[in-house]
Design an enzyme around this catalytic site. Structure first.
Site, short mmCIF file in Angstrom:
data_model
loop_
_atom_site.label_atom_id
_atom_site.label_comp_id
_atom_site.label_asym_id
_atom_site.label_seq_id
_atom_site.Cartn_x
_atom_site.Cartn_y
_atom_site.Cartn_z
N TYR A 22 -2.22 -1.19 10.44
CA TYR A 22 -2.18 -1.30 8.97
C TYR A 22 -0.84 -0.80 8.43
CZ TYR A 22 -4.02 -0.94 4.17
OH TYR A 22 -4.24 -1.09 2.83
N SER B 198 0.86 -1.18 0.00
CA SER B 198 0.00 0.00 0.00
C SER B 198 0.90 1.23 0.00
CB SER B 198 -0.84 -0.01 1.29
OG SER B 198 -1.45 1.25 1.51
#
Ligand code: NAD
Length: 257
Positions: free
Chosen positions: A152, A139
């Protein structure tokens, strides 16, 4: 480009980016294994549809990526793995001091540790086959941080670290390991964050998309699952044979800021 005869396993692929990547790899000729933790008729129908649409073999294998033994069993059950796409992921947003321990553990397990277990199980198969491609869906949050996404961001940075390490361990072999770092893609994972954010900022959902979510994405457009899938296909192509241990951003300029 032809991936005919290759078997691609995509974790967390009954939705969103994983499903998009599965379609693009299948379009390029690969046989695909679709996965999630559920085992519904719809899951199996999805694999059937992909198989018919792209005239390849598609199977659905249920495995929970929060469980190490199930990560490894997924690869074993597939019977072969030329292309491994580690994509399964979840999100939870909260300040560090309020972040529930069980959410932290789940995000670290699903978003990061699963990639370790599947890679460990897949590498011997790739070595036997004399070819392998590992594509980790990290990401922009694998390269940069945002507040309230501690688990995350930690997991995605970890995935980038794992990618580099595996690339070095396989550098003398016809195996590559790379990470794709998407910016925001409008999938169920992102859509589920919109209503809460709209309430928090007293905005319409459209305003949240443009002013909050895409605030950090200079293109002011969502990336698409097809673009992420196309990048995965490129990483499996001959042109990418010397690309290993790196990250490719598909983020509309986010990490250039
Ligand atoms: P999504 O919610 O649409 O898809 C997540 C997938 O993971 C689903 O198929 C779900 O079934 C699966 N999954 C969840 N828990 C699982 C488990 N325990 N075992 C097996 N599968 C499980 O979300 P998405 O946006 O498509 O996200 C896919 C990946 O892309 C994630 O790793 C996410 O972090 C990453 N990503 C997404 C974006 C974005 O903007 N959407 C941006 C960058 C990176």
């Amino acid at each position: 480009m032809s991936l005919n005869g290759k078997t691609a396993i995509i974790t967390g692929s009954n939705s969103g980016i994983g499903l998009g990547v599965a379609h693009e790899l299948a379009r390029a000729g690969a046989n695909v294994v679709i996965n999630s933790f559920t085992d519904t008729a719809e899951d199996h129908r999805l694999a059937e549809t992909i198989g018919k649409e792209h005239e390849i073999t598609a199977r659905y294998i249920q495995a929970d990526m929060s469980k190490p033994e199930q990560c490894r069993a997924l690869i074993e059950q597939a019977g072969g793995c030329d292309i491994l796409v580690n994509n399964a992921g979840i999100q939870h947003v909260a300040p560090v001091e309020d972040f529930p321990t069980e959410k932290w553990d789940a995000i670290i397990a699903i978003n990061m540790s699963s990639a370790f277990h599947t890679t460990a199980a897949a590498l011997p198969m790739m070595r036997r086959a004399g070819w392998g491609r590992i594509v980790n869906i990290a990401s922009a949050h694998g390269l940069t941080a945002s507040p309230f996404k501690s688990a995350y961001v930690t997991a995605k940075h970890g995935v980038v670290g794992l990618t580099k390490t595996v690339a070095l361990e396989t550098a003398r072999e016809p195996i590559t390991a790379n990470a794709i770092c998407p910016g925001y893609v409008l999938t169920p994972l992102v859509e589920s964050q919109i209503p809460d954010t709209a309430r928090k900022y007293e905005m319409s959902e459209e305003e949240v998309k443009q002013k909050v979510i895409l605030e950090r994405q200079p293109s002011k457009e969502f990336a698409t699952v097809e673009q992420v899938g196309g990048t995965a296909v490129f990483l499996c192509s001959a042109a990418a044979a010397q690309i290993t241990g790196t990250t490719i951003s598909v983020d509309g300029g986010w990490t250039a800021l």
